[in-house]
Design an enzyme around this catalytic site. Structure first.
Site, PDB file in Angstrom:
ATOM      1  N   ASP A 102      -7.871   8.268   0.461  1.00  0.00           N
ATOM      2  CA  ASP A 102      -8.420   7.174   1.275  1.00  0.00           C
ATOM      3  C   ASP A 102      -8.224   7.394   2.779  1.00  0.00           C
ATOM      4  OD1 ASP A 102      -9.634   5.675  -0.635  1.00  0.00           O
ATOM      5  OD2 ASP A 102      -8.136   4.096  -0.728  1.00  0.00           O
ATOM      6  N   SER A 115      -7.530   0.653   3.278  1.00  0.00           N
ATOM      7  CA  SER A 115      -8.041   0.218   1.978  1.00  0.00           C
ATOM      8  C   SER A 115      -9.227  -0.720   2.155  1.00  0.00           C
ATOM      9  CB  SER A 115      -6.932  -0.520   1.230  1.00  0.00           C
ATOM     10  OG  SER A 115      -7.433  -1.142   0.065  1.00  0.00           O
ATOM     11  N   THR A 145      -9.759   0.167 -10.006  1.00  0.00           N
ATOM     12  CA  THR A 145      -8.781  -0.706  -9.377  1.00  0.00           C
ATOM     13  C   THR A 145      -8.769  -1.940 -10.240  1.00  0.00           C
ATOM     14  OG1 THR A 145      -9.284   0.214  -7.223  1.00  0.00           O
ATOM     15  CG2 THR A 145      -8.417  -2.014  -7.212  1.00  0.00           C
ATOM     16  N   THR A 154      -4.144  -0.754  -7.338  1.00  0.00           N
ATOM     17  CA  THR A 154      -4.925   0.433  -7.694  1.00  0.00           C
ATOM     18  C   THR A 154      -4.086   1.698  -7.748  1.00  0.00           C
ATOM     19  OG1 THR A 154      -6.983   1.620  -7.166  1.00  0.00           O
ATOM     20  CG2 THR A 154      -5.557   1.108  -5.317  1.00  0.00           C
ATOM     21  N   ARG A 174       0.845  -1.191   0.000  1.00  0.00           N
ATOM     22  CA  ARG A 174       0.000   0.000   0.000  1.00  0.00           C
ATOM     23  C   ARG A 174       0.887   1.251   0.000  1.00  0.00           C
ATOM     24  NH1 ARG A 174      -5.042   1.708  -1.261  1.00  0.00           N
ATOM     25  NH2 ARG A 174      -6.136   2.740   0.437  1.00  0.00           N
ATOM     26  N   GLY A 198     -13.617  -1.636  -6.949  1.00  0.00           N
ATOM     27  CA  GLY A 198     -14.917  -1.063  -6.566  1.00  0.00           C
ATOM     28  C   GLY A 198     -14.922  -0.244  -5.294  1.00  0.00           C
ATOM     29  N   GLY A 199     -13.753   0.269  -4.844  1.00  0.00           N
ATOM     30  CA  GLY A 199     -13.753   1.082  -3.621  1.00  0.00           C
ATOM     31  C   GLY A 199     -14.342   0.284  -2.464  1.00  0.00           C
TER      32      GLY A 199
END
Ligand code: DON
Length: 560
Positions: free
Chosen positions: A411, A440, A369, A387, A93, A461-462
């Site tokens: 985020d 995330s 993503t 992503t 990340r 898709g978040g």
């Protein structure tokens, strides 16, 4: 009467979605772009393992699928070694830069400067993808690193024919947006025109960056000429990522979040993603719900699924963030069967609960993503989601380097302490701090049976990712659906706040919808959830069955 006929027609249509599966004996890659899937399978055929194929597929996606494939973003990888029955994860990340702080997106009144956490280079986190792929290869790969990066270099250097889908993306993007901040080479040919459908798109600058990564590994990106140019470009264009940020970036190997469901073992991503914790919490609640007597897609089914989601998302907002900054997150408790019993016990089976005003949540959907699933001839599996956050991330990138920077800082919880009934969450665990990773929802997951992979799955898709993966896992494990059907089947999304059930248009019967409304739910249609890429393993014969979500025009399951 007309209404009944329309409903019947829509149901007829939904019952006739064209499903399709790919079968293979030796190995398979399912990704959002057929070329990248093929690159992965080529590596498997050359004797590479699932990690090797994943590294090659990820780099290829960075070239052929720039909306989400990346070297300027981050992601998560779950790996199961089938021989050792051992599962691990790699967290790559993005991190907040050293100069970041909790109020960096606020004005002098403490209000969020609209869009600031998602626009421009200030919204970019320190990229993690190259470090993550490098770590995966160093620890678990077999073939030489250079041979895994080379296919992506070839695609960037020689070009690849732009698909109808991506060409249209390009036309739309350039028509809709001010172009001054978009990396000038994005989807453009040497004469500066948008690459036509079927024309080769060459990316010489990206090929050069990838060559440095091929030759120097992680250092080719985080040190030396590439890092220097990243820092220069940042400074000149309002970003705060420095050479020091890049040099300090490390991916982290973490133990997976583990749960069980009726004899299956589920392995998924721990924080920094919230996906695994929420998935296991919801699967545990489902185990108590007596689903064997609740029909798929009935009002009773949607209600119980939505109530499980509501609770898991409230817990997500309250507790989860970067584990390096939140050492006391109650992960064992949230994923325990006892906790699920408590959560299940306060669900009223006849009426909707209410998400009250100490709520959390933001609906965020899309295909920005990308997920891919891989399995090799020995049954080792990789589930990888990556992503840039938004479609093409910040859309900014140095023309000398040829790749896009993420806008992942969006985020983080942007206003410390401020949670509203719309989309803002202000809880402490996910507030901005230097070097912290932003929370995330990515949920790369591997389910095993008797110690061997059974299902490899994930989605973009978040925040909807968690629920899309959850329902697909449930479809396969509880409702025995084939992988293609499980992927295409009706999905809903509830995320505590807004207090609403979103459902996939045309896939929920009007009668079910009416019953849900009578139970007190607010419902709203959405076009589609997720772009799932999945593989199942036949438990008796051991062959692989893969399917790519039909919402991905360029996606493909490729096997051999
Ligand atoms: O990490 C996350 O949860 C988000 N940045 C993922 C973004 C995403 O999936 C957007 N599009 N589908």
């Amino acid at each position: 009467m007309q209404k009944i006929l329309v409903s019947a027609f829509l149901l007829f249509l939904s019952a006739h979605v064209a499903y399709s599966q790919t079968y293979a004996k030796n190995g398979m890659v399912v990704s959002a772009h057929a070329t990248a899937s093929q690159v992965g399978v080529d590596i498997l055929q050359k004797g590479g393992n699932a990690i090797d194929a994943s590294v090659a597929t990820a780099f290829a996606l960075a070239v052929v699928y720039p909306l989400a494939g990346n070297i300027g973003g981050g992601g998560f990888l779950v790996y199961m070694d089938a021989q050792k029955n051992a599962t691990t994860t790699i967290d790559f990340r993005e991190k907040a830069p050293l100069a970041a702080h909790s109020k960096m997106f606020l004005d002098e009144n403490g209000d969020l400067i609209k869009g600031s956490n998602h626009n421009g280079l200030l919204s970019a986190g320190v990229p993690g993808s190259v470090a993550g792929l490098y770590m995966a290869h160093q620890k678990y790969g077999k073939l030489p690193w250079a041979s895994l990066v080379q296919p992506a270099i070839d695609l960037a250097e020689k070009g690849y024919p732009l698909s109808w889908n991506l060409h249209n993306h390009a036309v739309e993007m350039y028509a809709e947006e001010k172009t001054d901040h978009i990396m000038p080479s994005l989807y453009k040919n040497e004469s500066g025109e948008i690459v036509a459908w079927g024309e080769l798109w060459k990316q010489p600058a990206l090929a050069k960056t990838l060559t440095a990564i091929r030759d120097k590994g992680q250092d080719g990106f985080y040190k030396g000429a590439v890092a220097k140019e990243i820092a220069r470009y940042m400074k000149e264009n309002g970003g705060i990522i420095t050479m020091k940020d890049l040099e300090k970036y490390e991916a982290v190997e973490r133990a997976p979040i583990k749960g069980t469901y009726k004899g299956f073992d589920i392995y998924s991503m721990p924080p920094t993603s919230s996906g695994g914790v929420a998935l296991i919490e919801m699967m545990n609640v489902m185990e108590l719900a007596g689903l064997d007597s609740i029909e798929f897609n009935s009002a009773a089914y949607v209600h119980i699924v939505a109530e499980a989601m509501r609770r898991a998302f409230a817990d997500r907002a309250e507790y989860l963030g970067d584990p390096d900054f939140n050492p006391d997150m109650p992960l064992d408790r949230l994923t325990s069967k006892e906790f699920a019993q408590m959560r299940y016990d306060n669900i009223d089976l006849t009426k909707a609960s209410v998400s009250d005003s100490s709520q959390f949540g933001q609906l965020y959907d899309g295909h920005n993503t990308t997920h891919f699933s891989v399995i090799d001839k020995d049954g080792n599996a990789v589930s990888l989601t990556t992503t840039l956050e938004y479609l093409y991330g910040s859309k900014m990138g140095s023309p000398k380097l040829g790749f896009l920077f993420n806008n992942e800082m969006g985020d983080f919880n942007p206003i410390p302490g401020y949670t509203d009934t719309g989309w803002l969450i202000g809880t402490q665990p996910n507030q901005i701090q230097p070097e912290k990773r932003m929370l995330s929802s990515m949920t790369p997951t591997i389910v095993s049976k008797d110690g061997k992979p059974y299902l490899v799955i994930g989605s973009p898709g978040g925040r909807t990712i968690i629920n899309t993966v959850f329902q697909t896992v449930l479809n396969v494990l509880e409702y025995d659906m084939r992988i293609d059907k499980a992927i295409e089947a009706m999905k809903i999304h509830q995320q505590w706040m807004p207090d609403k059930i979103y459902y996939e248009e045309d896939l929920m019967s009007p009668d079910t919808r009416d019953i849900l409304i009578q139970m007190g739910h607010t419902v709203e249609a959405r076009e589609n959830f997720g772009r799932l890429m999945g593989i199942t393993v036949d438990p008796k014969e051991g062959y692989y069955v893969g399917a790519a979500d039909s919402s991905g025009p360029d996606a493909a399951a490729v096997g051999y």
